[in-house]
Design a protein around this motif. Structure first.
Motif, PDB file in Angstrom:
ATOM      1  N   VAL A 261      15.360   5.438  18.788  1.00 49.18           N
ATOM      2  CA  VAL A 261      13.976   4.981  18.876  1.00 49.18           C
ATOM      3  C   VAL A 261      13.827   3.748  17.996  1.00 49.18           C
ATOM      4  N   ARG A 262      13.579   2.615  18.617  1.00 54.82           N
ATOM      5  CA  ARG A 262      13.519   1.354  17.894  1.00 54.82           C
ATOM      6  C   ARG A 262      12.160   0.701  18.142  1.00 54.82           C
ATOM      7  N   VAL A 263      11.489   0.311  17.073  1.00 53.15           N
ATOM      8  CA  VAL A 263      10.172  -0.319  17.191  1.00 53.15           C
ATOM      9  C   VAL A 263      10.109  -1.481  16.211  1.00 53.15           C
ATOM     10  N   GLN A 264       9.513  -2.570  16.680  1.00 45.53           N
ATOM     11  CA  GLN A 264       9.427  -3.789  15.896  1.00 45.53           C
ATOM     12  C   GLN A 264       7.975  -4.008  15.462  1.00 45.53           C
ATOM     13  N   LEU A 265       7.755  -4.150  14.163  1.00 49.50           N
ATOM     14  CA  LEU A 265       6.424  -4.339  13.618  1.00 49.50           C
ATOM     15  C   LEU A 265       6.103  -5.822  13.517  1.00 49.50           C
ATOM     16  N   ALA A 266       4.838  -6.154  13.720  1.00 51.04           N
ATOM     17  CA  ALA A 266       4.388  -7.538  13.633  1.00 51.04           C
ATOM     18  C   ALA A 266       3.817  -7.821  12.254  1.00 51.04           C
ATOM     19  N   PRO A 267       3.849  -9.068  11.810  1.00 51.24           N
ATOM     20  CA  PRO A 267       3.206  -9.400  10.530  1.00 51.24           C
ATOM     21  C   PRO A 267       1.706  -9.132  10.609  1.00 51.24           C
ATOM     22  N   LEU A 268       1.116  -8.750   9.490  1.00 50.39           N
ATOM     23  CA  LEU A 268      -0.313  -8.480   9.450  1.00 50.39           C
ATOM     24  C   LEU A 268      -1.095  -9.781   9.524  1.00 50.39           C
ATOM     25  N   SER A 269      -2.171  -9.765  10.302  1.00 52.23           N
ATOM     26  CA  SER A 269      -3.008 -10.946  10.463  1.00 52.23           C
ATOM     27  C   SER A 269      -4.045 -11.024   9.347  1.00 52.23           C
ATOM     28  N   GLU A 270      -4.840 -12.082   9.373  1.00 54.93           N
ATOM     29  CA  GLU A 270      -5.895 -12.239   8.367  1.00 54.93           C
ATOM     30  C   GLU A 270      -6.934 -11.135   8.480  1.00 54.93           C
ATOM     31  N   ASP A 271      -7.282 -10.760   9.716  1.00 50.70           N
ATOM     32  CA  ASP A 271      -8.248  -9.675   9.895  1.00 50.70           C
ATOM     33  C   ASP A 271      -7.690  -8.352   9.387  1.00 50.70           C
ATOM     34  N   ASP A 272      -6.396  -8.118   9.611  1.00 51.03           N
ATOM     35  CA  ASP A 272      -5.778  -6.881   9.113  1.00 51.03           C
ATOM     36  C   ASP A 272      -5.821  -6.823   7.585  1.00 51.03           C
ATOM     37  N   LEU A 273      -5.530  -7.936   6.941  1.00 50.71           N
ATOM     38  CA  LEU A 273      -5.549  -7.954   5.479  1.00 50.71           C
ATOM     39  C   LEU A 273      -6.963  -7.754   4.939  1.00 50.71           C
ATOM     40  N   CYS A 274      -7.958  -8.311   5.623  1.00 57.43           N
ATOM     41  CA  CYS A 274      -9.348  -8.085   5.200  1.00 57.43           C
ATOM     42  C   CYS A 274      -9.733  -6.620   5.345  1.00 57.43           C
ATOM     43  N   GLN A 275      -9.232  -5.979   6.400  1.00 57.87           N
ATOM     44  CA  GLN A 275      -9.538  -4.560   6.569  1.00 57.87           C
ATOM     45  C   GLN A 275      -8.861  -3.715   5.501  1.00 57.87           C
ATOM     46  N   ILE A 276      -7.666  -4.099   5.083  1.00 57.56           N
ATOM     47  CA  ILE A 276      -7.002  -3.378   3.994  1.00 57.56           C
ATOM     48  C   ILE A 276      -7.784  -3.543   2.696  1.00 57.56           C
ATOM     49  N   LEU A 277      -8.365  -4.729   2.494  1.00 61.77           N
ATOM     50  CA  LEU A 277      -9.117  -4.978   1.271  1.00 61.77           C
ATOM     51  C   LEU A 277     -10.415  -4.180   1.213  1.00 61.77           C
ATOM     52  N   ALA A 278     -11.131  -4.121   2.340  1.00 60.39           N
ATOM     53  CA  ALA A 278     -12.472  -3.521   2.308  1.00 60.39           C
ATOM     54  C   ALA A 278     -12.702  -2.581   3.469  1.00 60.39           C
ATOM     55  N   GLY A 279     -11.649  -1.961   3.997  1.00 61.14           N
ATOM     56  CA  GLY A 279     -11.810  -1.042   5.113  1.00 61.14           C
ATOM     57  C   GLY A 279     -12.445   0.267   4.685  1.00 61.14           C
ATOM     58  N   PRO A 280     -12.715   1.138   5.645  1.00 58.61           N
ATOM     59  CA  PRO A 280     -13.381   2.405   5.310  1.00 58.61           C
ATOM     60  C   PRO A 280     -12.492   3.402   4.585  1.00 58.61           C
ATOM     61  N   ASN A 281     -11.178   3.345   4.821  1.00 59.76           N
ATOM     62  CA  ASN A 281     -10.261   4.326   4.235  1.00 59.76           C
ATOM     63  C   ASN A 281      -9.308   3.638   3.264  1.00 59.76           C
ATOM     64  N   ASP A 282      -9.241   4.146   2.033  1.00 64.01           N
ATOM     65  CA  ASP A 282      -8.293   3.664   1.033  1.00 64.01           C
ATOM     66  C   ASP A 282      -8.387   2.160   0.819  1.00 64.01           C
ATOM     67  N   ALA A 283      -9.607   1.634   0.755  1.00 61.70           N
ATOM     68  CA  ALA A 283      -9.785   0.198   0.546  1.00 61.70           C
ATOM     69  C   ALA A 283      -9.281  -0.185  -0.839  1.00 61.70           C
ATOM     70  N   LEU A 284      -8.619  -1.338  -0.901  1.00 63.45           N
ATOM     71  CA  LEU A 284      -8.033  -1.764  -2.171  1.00 63.45           C
ATOM     72  C   LEU A 284      -9.106  -2.215  -3.160  1.00 63.45           C
ATOM     73  N   LEU A 285     -10.101  -2.934  -2.681  1.00 65.87           N
ATOM     74  CA  LEU A 285     -11.140  -3.430  -3.586  1.00 65.87           C
ATOM     75  C   LEU A 285     -12.015  -2.315  -4.134  1.00 65.87           C
ATOM     76  N   SER A 286     -12.075  -1.183  -3.447  1.00 61.31           N
ATOM     77  CA  SER A 286     -12.888  -0.082  -3.956  1.00 61.31           C
ATOM     78  C   SER A 286     -12.339   0.451  -5.282  1.00 61.31           C
ATOM     79  N   GLU A 287     -11.028   0.307  -5.510  1.00 62.82           N
ATOM     80  CA  GLU A 287     -10.465   0.725  -6.794  1.00 62.82           C
ATOM     81  C   GLU A 287     -11.038  -0.110  -7.929  1.00 62.82           C
TER      82      GLU A 287
END
Length: 358
Positions: A261-287
Motif C-alpha cells: 500500500v503506497r500513498v504519496q502526500l502533498a505539501p500543505l498549502s497556505e490554507d492548510d497551515l492556517c487551519q492548523i494554526l486556528a482550526g477547531p481541533n488541536d489549534a496551535l495558537l490556542s496553546e
C-alpha cells in the motif's frame, strides 16, 4: 462479628464485577472521520490508511487457520517534511486503540555491527504494550526515514564486496520482520551485560507503516538547478513516484513488495497551515492564548496574522514543523510582558507578525 476474610468474600459477592470493555467495530468511514477531525488535508492518505487499518483490525480478529487467506497490507508513506506523516500514524493508533512504536530507520545497522538490530523495534513495541505480547502482536510500528536505507554502494553491479551496513543490509534484515516471523526480542530495552531475557513475538499481525521524503527524486525533476544563495525555487511533489523510481533510488524490490500500500502526500498549502494554526481541533495558537489567559491577557489573532505566519512557514519549506517556531517568535514579547499587562486585550495583526518574522 464477621471475620475479615468473610467480609471480603461477602463484599466480592455483593459488588458487581467489572466487565471487560469490548472494542467497538470500526469501519473505514468512521476511521476516516476520526482522522479528518485531527489531521488537516491529505484526503487521499486518510482514505488509504482507513482502508488499511480496517483490514488490519479484521485480519487480527480472524482465527489462525483463516489468517493465511488474507495477506497483511503494510503501508509506505511518501511526502515532504512537515506534511503530517507521523501525525497521521499517531492518530491512527489512537482510533484503533493499539500500541504504537515510532522508530527511526537511521538507528539500525546490519546484524553484527554497532547499532540497533531490527528486532529492537519489536522490543520497543512490546515495551509500549506494557509487555503484553497479545497487545504488541496487533500493534503498529512506524518506521520513519525509510529512504535513508537506500543502497549506497554499487557492489551489486560491479561484483565488489563492499558492505552497506546502514542501507542495503538493514533492508535485507527488515524483510523477515515485515513479512511475519516469530522473533526472539529482548524483554528489556536497556542493554544488560551477560544473559538477557528474551520474549517470543510473532510479527505476522503487526502493521508496519514506513515513511520517507525521497527528496532526491523530486530534485531531479527541477527544470533548472542553480548553486548559491539565490536559488529559492520550490521543489514540486506533484509527480507520482513509480516502482521504477524507487528501485533506481536504491530500494530493494523485495522490500517494496512487502509494502504494497503506497500513498504519496502533498505539501500543505497556505490554507492548510492556517487551519492548523486556528482550526477547531488541536489549534496551535490556542496553546499560546491559554498561556496568556493564565495571566488574564486576552490575545486575538486576525486573519491577516494567520496568513503572514503561514506564508513564512512556506518560505522556510518545512511545512507544519516550522509553525511552532514561528509562533514562538510572534508571541515571545507577549509572553514576557504578560504579568505586567494583566487585564488587557491584545489584537495581533499582520503588521505585528511581519515585524517579528521578517
Amino acid at each position: 462479628m464477621i471475620s475479615c476474610a468473610a467480609a471480603k468474600s461477602l463484599q466480592a459477592i455483593l459488588m458487581p464485577r467489572a466487565r471487560p470493555q469490548k472494542r467497538t467495530l470500526l469501519t473505514p468511514r468512521s476511521i476516516y472521520a476520526f482522522l479528518d477531525q485531527h489531521v488537516v488535508g491529505q484526503e487521499r492518505a486518510k482514505r488509504v490508511l482507513a482502508v488499511a487499518a480496517y483490514g488490519h483490525v479484521r485480519r487480527c480478529g480472524l482465527p489462525p487457520e483463516r489468517k493465511g487467506q488474507i495477506r497483511k497490507s503494510n503501508v509506505l508513506l511518501i511526502g515532504p517534511t512537515g506534511s503530517g506523516k507521523t501525525h497521521l500514524v499517531r492518530m491512527l493508533s489512537l482510533v484503533l486503540d493499539v500500541p504504537l512504536s515510532i522508530a527511526d530507520a537511521t538507528e539500525y545497522t546490519e546484524a553484527g555491527y554497532y547499532g540497533k538490530d531490527v528486532e529492537q523495534m519489536v522490543a520497543e513495541l512490546l515495551h509500549r504494550a506494557n509487555h503484553s505480547v497479545a497487545e504488541a502482536q496487533r500493534g503498529i510500528i512506524f518506521l520513519d526515514e525509510i529512504d535513508k536505507l537506500a543502497r549506497r554502494t554499487q557492489s551489486y553491479k560491479t561484483g565488489g564486496g563492499t558492505r552497506d551496513i546502514g542501507g542495503e543490509g538493514v533492508q535485507q534484515s527488515l524483510l523477515k520482520v515485515l513479512e511475519g516471523r516469530e522473533l526472539l526480542v529482548p524483554a528489556s530495552l536497556s542493554p544488560q551485560p551477560g544473559r538477557q531475557d528474551v520474549v517470543q513475538v510473532d510479527t505476522s499481525d503487526i502493521l508496519f507503516v514506513a515513511a520517507g521524503t525521497f527528496a532526491d527524486l523530486f530534485e531531479r525533476e527541477r527544470p533548472s538547478s542553480r548553486i548559491g544563495f539565490g536559488d529559492k525555487e520550490q521543489v514540486s511533489h506533484s509527480r507520482e513516484l513509480s516502482t521504477e523510481d524507487l528501485l533506481g533510488y536504491g530500494m530493494l524490490s523485495e522490500l517494496l513488495g512487502r509494502l504494497p500500500v503506497r500513498v504519496q502526500l502533498a505539501p500543505l498549502s497556505e490554507d492548510d497551515l492556517c487551519q492548523i494554526l486556528a482550526g477547531p481541533n488541536d489549534a496551535l495558537l490556542s496553546e499560546y492564548q491559554t498561556l496568556l489567559a493564565l495571566d488574564q491577557v486576552q490575545a486575538d489573532f486576525s486573519d491577516g496574522a494567520l496568513r503572514e505566519i503561514a506564508q513564512a512557514a512556506l518560505r522556510q519549506g518545512l511545512g507544519a514543523r516550522s509553525l511552532r517556531g514561528l509562533c514562538e517568535q510572534v508571541c515571545h514579547d507577549l509572553l514576557f510582558e504578560a504579568p505586567e499587562r494583566r487585564g488587557q486585550r491584545i489584537v495581533i495583526d499582520e503588521q505585528y507578525v511581519r515585524a517579528r518574522v521578517g
